[in-house]
Design a protein around this motif. Structure first.
Motif, PDB file in Angstrom:
ATOM      1  N   ARG A   1       6.560   2.187   0.666  1.00 40.19           N
ATOM      2  CA  ARG A   1       6.355   2.910   1.932  1.00 40.19           C
ATOM      3  C   ARG A   1       7.151   2.259   3.019  1.00 40.19           C
ATOM      4  O   ARG A   1       7.364   1.159   3.107  1.00 40.19           O
ATOM      5  CB  ARG A   1       4.886   2.922   2.315  1.00 40.19           C
ATOM      6  CG  ARG A   1       4.026   3.585   1.251  1.00 40.19           C
ATOM      7  CD  ARG A   1       2.618   3.761   1.781  1.00 40.19           C
ATOM      8  NE  ARG A   1       1.599   3.767   0.793  1.00 40.19           N
ATOM      9  CZ  ARG A   1       1.305   4.757  -0.005  1.00 40.19           C
ATOM     10  NH1 ARG A   1       2.000   5.828   0.001  1.00 40.19           N
ATOM     11  NH2 ARG A   1       0.318   4.674  -0.845  1.00 40.19           N
TER      12      ARG A   1
ATOM     13  N   ARG B   1     -10.902   3.554  -2.921  1.00 42.81           N
ATOM     14  CA  ARG B   1      -9.524   3.297  -3.338  1.00 42.81           C
ATOM     15  C   ARG B   1      -9.166   1.843  -3.107  1.00 42.81           C
ATOM     16  O   ARG B   1      -9.704   1.201  -2.228  1.00 42.81           O
ATOM     17  CB  ARG B   1      -8.551   4.152  -2.528  1.00 42.81           C
ATOM     18  CG  ARG B   1      -8.714   5.613  -2.724  1.00 42.81           C
ATOM     19  CD  ARG B   1      -7.747   6.387  -1.829  1.00 42.81           C
ATOM     20  NE  ARG B   1      -7.836   7.800  -2.086  1.00 42.81           N
ATOM     21  CZ  ARG B   1      -7.050   8.451  -2.934  1.00 42.81           C
ATOM     22  NH1 ARG B   1      -6.126   7.812  -3.587  1.00 42.81           N
ATOM     23  NH2 ARG B   1      -7.197   9.738  -3.123  1.00 42.81           N
ATOM     24  N   SER B   2      -8.216   1.392  -3.886  1.00 46.32           N
ATOM     25  CA  SER B   2      -7.654   0.057  -3.721  1.00 46.32           C
ATOM     26  C   SER B   2      -6.150   0.195  -3.914  1.00 46.32           C
ATOM     27  O   SER B   2      -5.695   0.693  -4.946  1.00 46.32           O
ATOM     28  CB  SER B   2      -8.248  -0.898  -4.756  1.00 46.32           C
ATOM     29  OG  SER B   2      -7.729  -2.193  -4.583  1.00 46.32           O
ATOM     30  N   SER B   3      -5.384  -0.209  -2.927  1.00 49.69           N
ATOM     31  CA  SER B   3      -3.938  -0.028  -2.968  1.00 49.69           C
ATOM     32  C   SER B   3      -3.214  -1.313  -3.309  1.00 49.69           C
ATOM     33  O   SER B   3      -3.684  -2.415  -2.997  1.00 49.69           O
ATOM     34  CB  SER B   3      -3.427   0.470  -1.613  1.00 49.69           C
ATOM     35  OG  SER B   3      -3.995   1.710  -1.307  1.00 49.69           O
ATOM     36  N   ASN B   4      -2.057  -1.142  -3.921  1.00 47.86           N
ATOM     37  CA  ASN B   4      -1.138  -2.249  -4.204  1.00 47.86           C
ATOM     38  C   ASN B   4      -1.749  -3.371  -5.028  1.00 47.86           C
ATOM     39  O   ASN B   4      -1.536  -4.547  -4.749  1.00 47.86           O
ATOM     40  CB  ASN B   4      -0.546  -2.798  -2.904  1.00 47.86           C
ATOM     41  CG  ASN B   4       0.287  -1.774  -2.191  1.00 47.86           C
ATOM     42  OD1 ASN B   4       1.026  -1.022  -2.825  1.00 47.86           O
ATOM     43  ND2 ASN B   4       0.159  -1.719  -0.889  1.00 47.86           N
ATOM     44  N   ARG B   5      -2.488  -3.020  -6.062  1.00 48.85           N
ATOM     45  CA  ARG B   5      -3.025  -4.014  -6.995  1.00 48.85           C
ATOM     46  C   ARG B   5      -1.888  -4.492  -7.863  1.00 48.85           C
ATOM     47  O   ARG B   5      -1.207  -3.698  -8.501  1.00 48.85           O
ATOM     48  CB  ARG B   5      -4.139  -3.398  -7.837  1.00 48.85           C
ATOM     49  CG  ARG B   5      -5.353  -2.942  -7.037  1.00 48.85           C
ATOM     50  CD  ARG B   5      -6.167  -4.099  -6.497  1.00 48.85           C
ATOM     51  NE  ARG B   5      -6.689  -4.924  -7.556  1.00 48.85           N
ATOM     52  CZ  ARG B   5      -7.864  -4.713  -8.155  1.00 48.85           C
ATOM     53  NH1 ARG B   5      -8.633  -3.729  -7.786  1.00 48.85           N
ATOM     54  NH2 ARG B   5      -8.251  -5.508  -9.128  1.00 48.85           N
TER      55      ARG B   5
ATOM     56  N   SER C   1       2.247   2.318  -7.396  1.00 46.77           N
ATOM     57  CA  SER C   1       2.412   2.432  -5.950  1.00 46.77           C
ATOM     58  C   SER C   1       3.846   2.804  -5.638  1.00 46.77           C
ATOM     59  O   SER C   1       4.781   2.374  -6.310  1.00 46.77           O
ATOM     60  CB  SER C   1       2.088   1.114  -5.254  1.00 46.77           C
ATOM     61  OG  SER C   1       0.748   0.769  -5.437  1.00 46.77           O
TER      62      SER C   1
ATOM     63  N   ASP D   1      -1.962   1.751  -7.392  1.00 44.63           N
ATOM     64  CA  ASP D   1      -3.037   2.250  -6.545  1.00 44.63           C
ATOM     65  C   ASP D   1      -4.156   2.684  -7.474  1.00 44.63           C
ATOM     66  O   ASP D   1      -3.913   3.360  -8.474  1.00 44.63           O
ATOM     67  CB  ASP D   1      -2.569   3.434  -5.697  1.00 44.63           C
ATOM     68  CG  ASP D   1      -1.506   3.022  -4.679  1.00 44.63           C
ATOM     69  OD1 ASP D   1      -1.531   1.871  -4.226  1.00 44.63           O
ATOM     70  OD2 ASP D   1      -0.665   3.864  -4.346  1.00 44.63           O
TER      71      ASP D   1
ATOM     72  N   THR E   1      -2.241   4.812 -10.510  1.00 44.08           N
ATOM     73  CA  THR E   1      -0.874   5.277 -10.407  1.00 44.08           C
ATOM     74  C   THR E   1      -0.019   4.154  -9.851  1.00 44.08           C
ATOM     75  O   THR E   1      -0.523   3.296  -9.116  1.00 44.08           O
ATOM     76  CB  THR E   1      -0.736   6.499  -9.461  1.00 44.08           C
ATOM     77  OG1 THR E   1      -1.268   6.157  -8.194  1.00 44.08           O
ATOM     78  CG2 THR E   1      -1.437   7.715 -10.009  1.00 44.08           C
TER      79      THR E   1
END
Length: 73
Positions: free
Chosen positions: A73, A22-26, A70, A14, A68
């Motif tokens: 979830r 924000r950009s998640s799951n790169r 990810s 993330d 960080t």
């Protein structure tokens, strides 16, 4: 409940940019971030991905503030 397949080829990160976006799951190849400098390497790879995306889209990304790993979830 179905089991989810775990993909160990990639590690997801993330990303928080200095402008607050924000950009998640790169995804970054797990083999690239396996060493002691994993986060620094991941940041460099994600910055390179951002440059390529900016080049193709014509919309530059801001500087990365933090990354960080990810969490599932």
């Amino acid at each position: 409940m179905a089991r989810q397949k775990i993909n160990s080829e990639f590690t997801a990160f993330d990303v928080v940019y200095e402008d607050g976006s924000r950009s998640s799951n790169r995804k970054v190849a797990s083999s690239e971030v396996a060493g002691p400098n994993g986060h620094a390497v991941a940041k460099a790879i994600i910055e390179a991905q951002d440059r390529k995306i900016a080049e193709l889209s014509g919309r530059p990304r801001g500087a990365i503030k933090s990354i960080t790993r990810s969490t599932g979830r």
